[in-house]
Design an enzyme around this catalytic site. Structure first.
Site, mmCIF file in Angstrom:
data_model
loop_
_atom_site.group_PDB
_atom_site.id
_atom_site.type_symbol
_atom_site.label_atom_id
_atom_site.label_comp_id
_atom_site.label_asym_id
_atom_site.label_seq_id
_atom_site.Cartn_x
_atom_site.Cartn_y
_atom_site.Cartn_z
ATOM 1 N N ASP A 251 0.836 -1.197 0.000
ATOM 2 C CA ASP A 251 0.000 0.000 0.000
ATOM 3 C C ASP A 251 0.870 1.245 0.000
ATOM 4 O OD1 ASP A 251 -0.340 1.300 3.135
ATOM 5 O OD2 ASP A 251 0.577 -0.669 2.944
ATOM 6 N N SER A 252 0.398 2.284 -0.676
ATOM 7 C CA SER A 252 1.067 3.586 -0.724
ATOM 8 C C SER A 252 2.506 3.420 -1.220
ATOM 9 C CB SER A 252 1.007 4.247 0.655
ATOM 10 O OG SER A 252 1.345 5.609 0.599
ATOM 11 N N ALA A 253 3.506 3.774 -0.397
ATOM 12 C CA ALA A 253 4.896 3.575 -0.805
ATOM 13 C C ALA A 253 5.190 2.096 -1.022
ATOM 14 C CB ALA A 253 5.846 4.144 0.247
ATOM 15 N N VAL B 190 -2.525 -1.062 -3.346
ATOM 16 C CA VAL B 190 -3.549 -0.327 -2.609
ATOM 17 C C VAL B 190 -3.126 1.132 -2.497
ATOM 18 C CG1 VAL B 190 -4.875 -0.201 -0.462
ATOM 19 C CG2 VAL B 190 -4.133 -2.432 -1.346
#
Length: 350
Positions: free
Chosen positions: A194-196, A222
């Site tokens: 998710d994200s990074a 995500v």
């Protein structure tokens, strides 16, 4: 023995707090949440707006994170855990990477025979987060999908700039693939984040897309960060909580300080050459997220290149909702992500 007792007590207390928070009517949070404007046709619930405002200062820090700041994020993650009880066995170990050794965790559902393996890379803007801090997320996914989850640390910025995180995550993913037989893995292997962590998962999948020994069967991203060129996306300037454009810019500066590296597909995969070799990809975006549009653009690029790709937007959700499992709405959305990954895994092994 004492550390184990202390850890158990902390988890029990966090679950009790999560249960209490989750049972509280959303209406009660309205005075705390403050103004909740409708932006681009979307509006956060009072509870999620409160969580986002608590999280925002941690992500908006103008100076590099201290150990205390990282500790605070770990505690916030514990308090945001799902109130559900899961029967998942956790084994802690370490894995060798180019930067030395990093911590990792293997999650195995005990209620049923697990299918496949999901290698999970945590978020946190490349400068926050850890496998331990993402314990609630990994436990949730392992139980809901009924799969083994391998979650790993990587070196954090700004102490360790690009490509340190990518190299560590790549080594950790390869280790997991190599250990799959020893772990009795039967079924597809997924790389997710998710994200990074979504940024790193996408980069790893792209790097290994033609490697028959390591190519993942599925990529699950995500609300991923996939493009340094924020000016290209309207969502970059629409939303500010918990993630703002300014906080994203600072995260980029800390992880990739050298401008010439920002077009490297190991960082900005949007627009990369030869993405037609990418594995099937699932992308979940948050409706009220500065990164929303770039995740959806990458999904469109994959489809245009002939890659089986699914993009699922979760309206009214903020960036980071997968780590807000204490909230019923975020938990429902996260459950739908788990269901989508599970369906893809079943299709891959059919």
């Amino acid at each position: 023995m004492q550390p184990r007792i202390a850890a158990f007590a902390a988890q029990h207390a966090a679950r009790a707090a999560s249960t209490l928070v989750g049972m509280t009517p959303d209406l009660w949070w309205a005075p705390i949440a403050g103004p909740r404007p409708t932006v681009d046709g979307q509006r956060m619930s009072a509870r999620l707006a409160t969580f986002s405002r608590v999280l925002a200062p941690q992500l908006a820090a103008r100076t590099p994170p201290t150990e205390q700041a990282r500790w605070r994020m770990e505690k916030l993650a514990q308090l945001s855990a799902s109130p559900e009880k899961f029967s998942v066995r956790v084994t802690e170990s370490t894995v060798a990477t180019p930067g030395g050794t990093v911590a990792c965790r293997l999650y195995e559902p005990e209620a049923a025979t697990p299918r496949g393996l999901l290698v999970y890379i945590h978020g946190g803007g490349w400068h926050l987060g850890s496998a331990a801090g993402y314990d609630a997320v990994a436990t949730f996914l392992s139980s809901r999908i009924n799969t083994r989850v391998f979650s790993l640390d990587y070196r954090l910025a700004p102490e360790h700039p690009f490509p340190a995180a990518f190299l560590d995550a790549l080594a950790g993913y390869k280790y997991a693939v190599e250990q799959a037989a020893r772990w009795d893995v039967s079924g597809p292997i997924v790389i997710a984040g998710d994200s990074a962590g979504g940024n790193l998962a996408a980069a790893i999948a792209y790097a290994l897309s033609t490697d028959e020994n390591y190519r993942p069967d599925l990529v699950a991203l995500v609300y991923p960060a996939l493009d340094a060129r924020l000016d290209r996306y309207p969502s970059s300037d629409l939303f500010t909580t918990p993630l703002s454009r300014a906080s994203v810019d600072r995260a980029f500066d800390w992880y990739v300080p050298e401008q010439h590296n920002r077009t490297d597909p190991r960082f900005s995969i949007v627009g990369a050459d030869k993405i037609s070799t990418m594995p099937p990809t699932y992308i979940a975006t948050a409706g009220m997220d500065v990164l929303r549009d770039q995740g959806e653009r990458f999904g469109s690029e994959l489809k245009a290149a002939g890659v089986p790709a699914t993009v699922q937007q979760f309206p009214n959700m903020p960036h980071g909702f997968l780590s807000m499992l204490v909230d019923p709405g975020a938990r429902t959305a996260s459950g739908r992500i788990a269901e989508a990954i599970r369906a893809h895994m079943l299709n891959a092994s059919a």
